[in-house]
Design a protein around this motif. Structure first.
Motif, mmCIF file in Angstrom:
data_model
loop_
_atom_site.group_PDB
_atom_site.id
_atom_site.type_symbol
_atom_site.label_atom_id
_atom_site.label_comp_id
_atom_site.label_asym_id
_atom_site.label_seq_id
_atom_site.Cartn_x
_atom_site.Cartn_y
_atom_site.Cartn_z
ATOM 1 N N ARG A 22 0.836 -1.195 0.000
ATOM 2 C CA ARG A 22 0.000 0.000 0.000
ATOM 3 C C ARG A 22 0.878 1.255 0.000
ATOM 4 O O ARG A 22 0.666 2.192 -0.757
ATOM 5 C CB ARG A 22 -0.938 0.002 1.206
ATOM 6 C CG ARG A 22 -1.909 1.184 1.189
ATOM 7 C CD ARG A 22 -2.746 1.248 2.434
ATOM 8 N NE ARG A 22 -2.015 1.342 3.662
ATOM 9 C CZ ARG A 22 -1.404 2.441 4.129
ATOM 10 N NH1 ARG A 22 -1.452 3.546 3.452
ATOM 11 N NH2 ARG A 22 -0.736 2.418 5.259
ATOM 12 N N ILE A 25 2.482 1.573 -3.371
ATOM 13 C CA ILE A 25 1.496 2.071 -4.330
ATOM 14 C C ILE A 25 1.243 3.557 -4.102
ATOM 15 O O ILE A 25 1.177 4.349 -5.048
ATOM 16 C CB ILE A 25 0.190 1.236 -4.237
ATOM 17 C CG1 ILE A 25 0.421 -0.159 -4.798
ATOM 18 C CG2 ILE A 25 -0.939 1.940 -4.996
ATOM 19 C CD1 ILE A 25 -0.736 -1.101 -4.603
ATOM 20 N N GLU A 26 1.151 3.947 -2.830
ATOM 21 C CA GLU A 26 0.930 5.356 -2.513
ATOM 22 C C GLU A 26 2.116 6.199 -2.959
ATOM 23 O O GLU A 26 1.952 7.288 -3.514
ATOM 24 C CB GLU A 26 0.692 5.537 -1.007
ATOM 25 C CG GLU A 26 -0.693 5.138 -0.576
ATOM 26 C CD GLU A 26 -0.886 5.291 0.932
ATOM 27 O OE1 GLU A 26 0.087 5.624 1.650
ATOM 28 O OE2 GLU A 26 -2.016 5.079 1.387
ATOM 29 N N GLU A 27 3.338 5.686 -2.741
ATOM 30 C CA GLU A 27 4.534 6.428 -3.156
ATOM 31 C C GLU A 27 4.590 6.544 -4.675
ATOM 32 O O GLU A 27 4.888 7.602 -5.225
ATOM 33 C CB GLU A 27 5.786 5.751 -2.624
ATOM 34 C CG GLU A 27 5.988 5.933 -1.139
ATOM 35 C CD GLU A 27 7.145 5.098 -0.602
ATOM 36 O OE1 GLU A 27 7.841 4.451 -1.420
ATOM 37 O OE2 GLU A 27 7.339 5.113 0.610
ATOM 38 N N LEU A 28 4.298 5.410 -5.351
ATOM 39 C CA LEU A 28 4.283 5.437 -6.809
ATOM 40 C C LEU A 28 3.184 6.376 -7.334
ATOM 41 O O LEU A 28 3.405 7.142 -8.268
ATOM 42 C CB LEU A 28 4.067 4.029 -7.374
ATOM 43 C CG LEU A 28 5.280 3.111 -7.383
ATOM 44 C CD1 LEU A 28 4.887 1.710 -7.854
ATOM 45 C CD2 LEU A 28 6.368 3.653 -8.285
ATOM 46 N N THR A 29 2.025 6.299 -6.676
ATOM 47 C CA THR A 29 0.913 7.174 -7.084
ATOM 48 C C THR A 29 1.279 8.633 -6.852
ATOM 49 O O THR A 29 1.045 9.494 -7.705
ATOM 50 C CB THR A 29 -0.365 6.804 -6.302
ATOM 51 O OG1 THR A 29 -0.670 5.428 -6.541
ATOM 52 C CG2 THR A 29 -1.538 7.654 -6.740
ATOM 53 N N ALA A 30 1.872 8.901 -5.685
ATOM 54 C CA ALA A 30 2.283 10.277 -5.375
ATOM 55 C C ALA A 30 3.331 10.747 -6.371
ATOM 56 O O ALA A 30 3.294 11.889 -6.849
ATOM 57 C CB ALA A 30 2.814 10.367 -3.947
ATOM 58 N N SER A 31 4.277 9.847 -6.700
ATOM 59 C CA SER A 31 5.314 10.198 -7.663
ATOM 60 C C SER A 31 4.693 10.470 -9.032
ATOM 61 O O SER A 31 5.041 11.445 -9.707
ATOM 62 C CB SER A 31 6.328 9.064 -7.747
ATOM 63 O OG SER A 31 7.208 9.270 -8.818
ATOM 64 N N GLU A 32 3.785 9.615 -9.463
ATOM 65 C CA GLU A 32 3.125 9.805 -10.761
ATOM 66 C C GLU A 32 2.276 11.080 -10.748
ATOM 67 O O GLU A 32 2.258 11.822 -11.722
ATOM 68 C CB GLU A 32 2.247 8.583 -11.094
ATOM 69 C CG GLU A 32 3.023 7.375 -11.556
ATOM 70 C CD GLU A 32 3.816 7.628 -12.823
ATOM 71 O OE1 GLU A 32 3.255 8.204 -13.794
ATOM 72 O OE2 GLU A 32 5.006 7.286 -12.854
ATOM 73 N N LEU A 33 1.587 11.303 -9.646
ATOM 74 C CA LEU A 33 0.780 12.523 -9.547
ATOM 75 C C LEU A 33 1.678 13.759 -9.586
ATOM 76 O O LEU A 33 1.338 14.765 -10.207
ATOM 77 C CB LEU A 33 -0.067 12.517 -8.266
ATOM 78 C CG LEU A 33 -1.300 11.609 -8.306
ATOM 79 C CD1 LEU A 33 -1.995 11.607 -6.949
ATOM 80 C CD2 LEU A 33 -2.275 12.053 -9.379
#
Length: 166
Positions: A22, A25-33
């Motif tokens: 999780r 995923i949050e770090e990747l999502t934050a990075s992508e965002l």
């Protein structure tokens, strides 16, 4: 040593693994965002620069067109004003000259009339007041009153002598 897993251990491991995934995923999502936000900002800045540049170009062209239109109107207006003023001035000069010429001509005619009156008065003095008339082909000399005692003819109520037609 052997380790035995219990259901609680399995649940804990699963929970930790889920928690780790999780976070990942949050770090990747934050990075992508973050990357998406940076790209969006870059695109927005480029669009804003393009809009500003296009607006400045359009404003410059509009300013140039307005300047040309105002200058053209100003030049046409000034030309018309100068033409009207010059035409009015020329017309007034012509009228003034014409009036002056007529005044001088009237003064000359008055002098001529006065000269003619003086000449006529001198002629009357020189001819002793005799006047010549022709009535229906017959010629008469009208004499001053009192010049003849018994005149045979009268012209306009004045004493007259008839002249021969020969």
């Amino acid at each position: 040593m052997e380790r035995t897993s219990s259901a609680n251990d399995l649940t804990d491991r699963l929970r930790r693994r889920l928690e780790s995934e999780r976070r990942e995923i949050e770090e990747l999502t934050a990075s992508e965002l973050e990357r998406l936000a940076e790209n969006s900002r870059r695109v927005a800045r480029n669009a804003l620069r393009t809009i500003e540049r296009d607006t400045e170009q359009a404003t410059g062209r509009m300013r140039a067109l307005l300047l040309k239109a105002w200058l053209r109107s100003l030049v046409v207006g000034l030309s018309l004003w100068i033409g009207i003023c010059a035409g009015s001035w020329a017309t007034m000069r012509w009228l003034a000259r014409s009036v002056q010429d007529r005044i001088e001509m009237a003064a000359g005619l008055d002098r001529d009339v006065e000269d003619a009156r003086r000449t006529l008065a001198q002629l009357e003095v020189d001819t002793w007041g005799l006047v010549f008339h022709e009535i229906e082909g017959e010629r008469f000399v009208v004499v001053p009153d009192g010049a003849l005692a018994d005149p045979p003819w009268r012209v306009d109520g004045r004493l007259a002598l008839k002249l021969s037609n020969e």
